[in-house]
Design a protein around this motif. Structure first.
Motif, PDB file in Angstrom:
ATOM      1  N   LYS A 293       1.888  -1.321  -4.745  1.00  0.00           N
ATOM      2  CA  LYS A 293       1.966   0.085  -4.362  1.00  0.00           C
ATOM      3  C   LYS A 293       3.357   0.424  -3.826  1.00  0.00           C
ATOM      4  O   LYS A 293       3.907   1.496  -4.103  1.00  0.00           O
ATOM      5  CB  LYS A 293       0.893   0.410  -3.325  1.00  0.00           C
ATOM      6  N   ARG A 294       3.921  -0.504  -3.043  1.00  0.00           N
ATOM      7  CA  ARG A 294       5.262  -0.267  -2.515  1.00  0.00           C
ATOM      8  C   ARG A 294       6.284  -0.160  -3.659  1.00  0.00           C
ATOM      9  O   ARG A 294       7.199   0.658  -3.613  1.00  0.00           O
ATOM     10  CB  ARG A 294       5.664  -1.390  -1.548  1.00  0.00           C
TER      11      ARG A 294
ATOM     12  N   ARG B  68       3.619   8.661  -1.261  1.00  0.00           N
ATOM     13  CA  ARG B  68       2.320   7.972  -1.252  1.00  0.00           C
ATOM     14  C   ARG B  68       1.167   8.940  -1.503  1.00  0.00           C
ATOM     15  O   ARG B  68       0.217   8.606  -2.214  1.00  0.00           O
ATOM     16  CB  ARG B  68       2.118   7.234   0.070  1.00  0.00           C
TER      17      ARG B  68
ATOM     18  N   GLU C 151      -0.738  -4.375  -1.999  1.00  0.00           N
ATOM     19  CA  GLU C 151       0.183  -3.484  -1.268  1.00  0.00           C
ATOM     20  C   GLU C 151       1.606  -3.582  -1.809  1.00  0.00           C
ATOM     21  O   GLU C 151       2.333  -2.600  -1.863  1.00  0.00           O
ATOM     22  CB  GLU C 151       0.166  -3.836   0.223  1.00  0.00           C
TER      23      GLU C 151
END
Length: 331
Positions: free
Chosen positions: A4-5, A26, A1
């Motif tokens: 992805k951030r 996103r 995560e």
């Protein structure tokens, strides 16, 4: 995560002047498998498209909205917006008319923007209902352009895609619609038969639905229909009784591949009129239609021959219903 951030922040930096939400960033990353460079190219195109096409003035698309071809119904279960495509209305459009496709796609964008603006915070996806009342085939040309528009500018927005009403006996016909959808969206598709199912799936009450969707359903979407299962290497007949003077419209469609077809008129038993005769005969066909007026009482006999296919059975939908007087006069 965390990775992805970081990609979201990287993408945000490339569009600092465009005030794009994190959810939007996103979605575009997701559709490009979290490849920031590919998502950047896609978003650049999307930003240009928004600048050139939005907002859509309601008066520009009001006739299309009034026709029922495209509609926004408000929010349903979970706050998800509900939009509708009227397949019957879309199949009646002459797409060769200049600007027809553009106007209808602008109507879609108008409804999509209303849906996005109307959903509560934290809800980013919608339910699309495909109204299949009264259709024989989907509006393929429109759906190709619709899919391009949605993939390019509204990726990852689908919560559910509902096709309604789909009588169980013609589901194989309408599933051809699936090839027009992105692969990721296909798992979100459901085929519903009844109005109660539609209300349950969307979270809308009946009064919130367009009036045209409150009509025939529950296996009555195609009036006078019968499904025939013709075995591999076999044949099957279906009879529709007619009285003297009756005029009917008939049609048939094979779900996959083809059959040999013959339509015969058989005089009623005990009638002293001349014997029956062949109305139409076609080898290896997958559909047909016509009108017939009976001079004598008897039956239309639909004969489907699959004797040439030893490995594959065929599903055939047959419809026979009264012809409208206006249609007969025009013919």
């Amino acid at each position: 995560e965390d990775g992805k951030r970081a990609l979201v922040e990287q993408l945000r930096g490339r569009f600092a002047d465009d005030a794009l939400s994190e959810a939007t960033l996103r979605r575009f990353l997701m559709v490009k498998a979290w490849n920031a460079d590919e998502a950047t190219v896609m978003l650049q195109s999307h930003v240009r498209w928004r600048a050139e096409n939005l907002p859509v003035p309601p008066e520009d698309v009001q006739p299309i909205l009034d026709s029922g071809a495209v509609a926004y119904l408000g929010n349903g279960a979970g706050g998800h917006a509900v939009l509708v495509l009227g397949f019957k209305q879309l199949t009646q459009v002459d797409w060769s008319v200049e600007g027809a496709m553009t106007r209808h796609l602008r109507a879609v964008a108008h409804c999509a923007e209303l849906a996005i603006a109307g959903m509560p915070e934290g809800v980013e996806t919608w339910t699309f209902v495909i109204d299949c009342n009264g259709i024989r085939a989907p509006p393929a040309r429109f759906m190709q352009e619709f899919t391009r528009l949605m993939q390019a500018n509204y990726p990852e927005r689908d919560h559910k895609i509902i096709l309604y009403p789909i009588p169980w006996f013609i589901s194989s016909f309408v599933k051809s619609f699936m090839v027009m959808l992105p692969e990721r969206a296909r798992g979100k598709v459901s085929f519903l038969t009844t109005l109660d199912e539609l209300c349950e799936e969307t979270g809308l009450a009946r009064p919130q639905l367009p009036e045209r969707m409150l009509g025939p359903a529950d296996n009555e979407a195609l009036t006078g229909g019968t499904i025939l299962e013709v075995k591999a290497g076999g044949s099957m007949t279906h009879r529709h009784q007619v009285a003297a003077g009756d005029s009917v419209k008939w049609s048939f469609k094979v779900a996959e591949r083809n059959v040999n077809f013959e339509l015969r008129f058989v005089v009623a038993e005990g009638d002293t009129s001349p014997k029956g005769f062949t109305v139409q005969k076609v080898d290896k066909t997958n559909e047909g239609e016509g009108e017939f007026t009976a001079e004598h009482a008897g039956a239309l006999e639909f004969a489907f021959d699959n004797s040439f296919s030893y490995m594959r059975g065929k599903s055939v939908f047959v419809s026979c219903e009264p012809a409208e007087k206006e249609e007969l006069a025009a013919g």
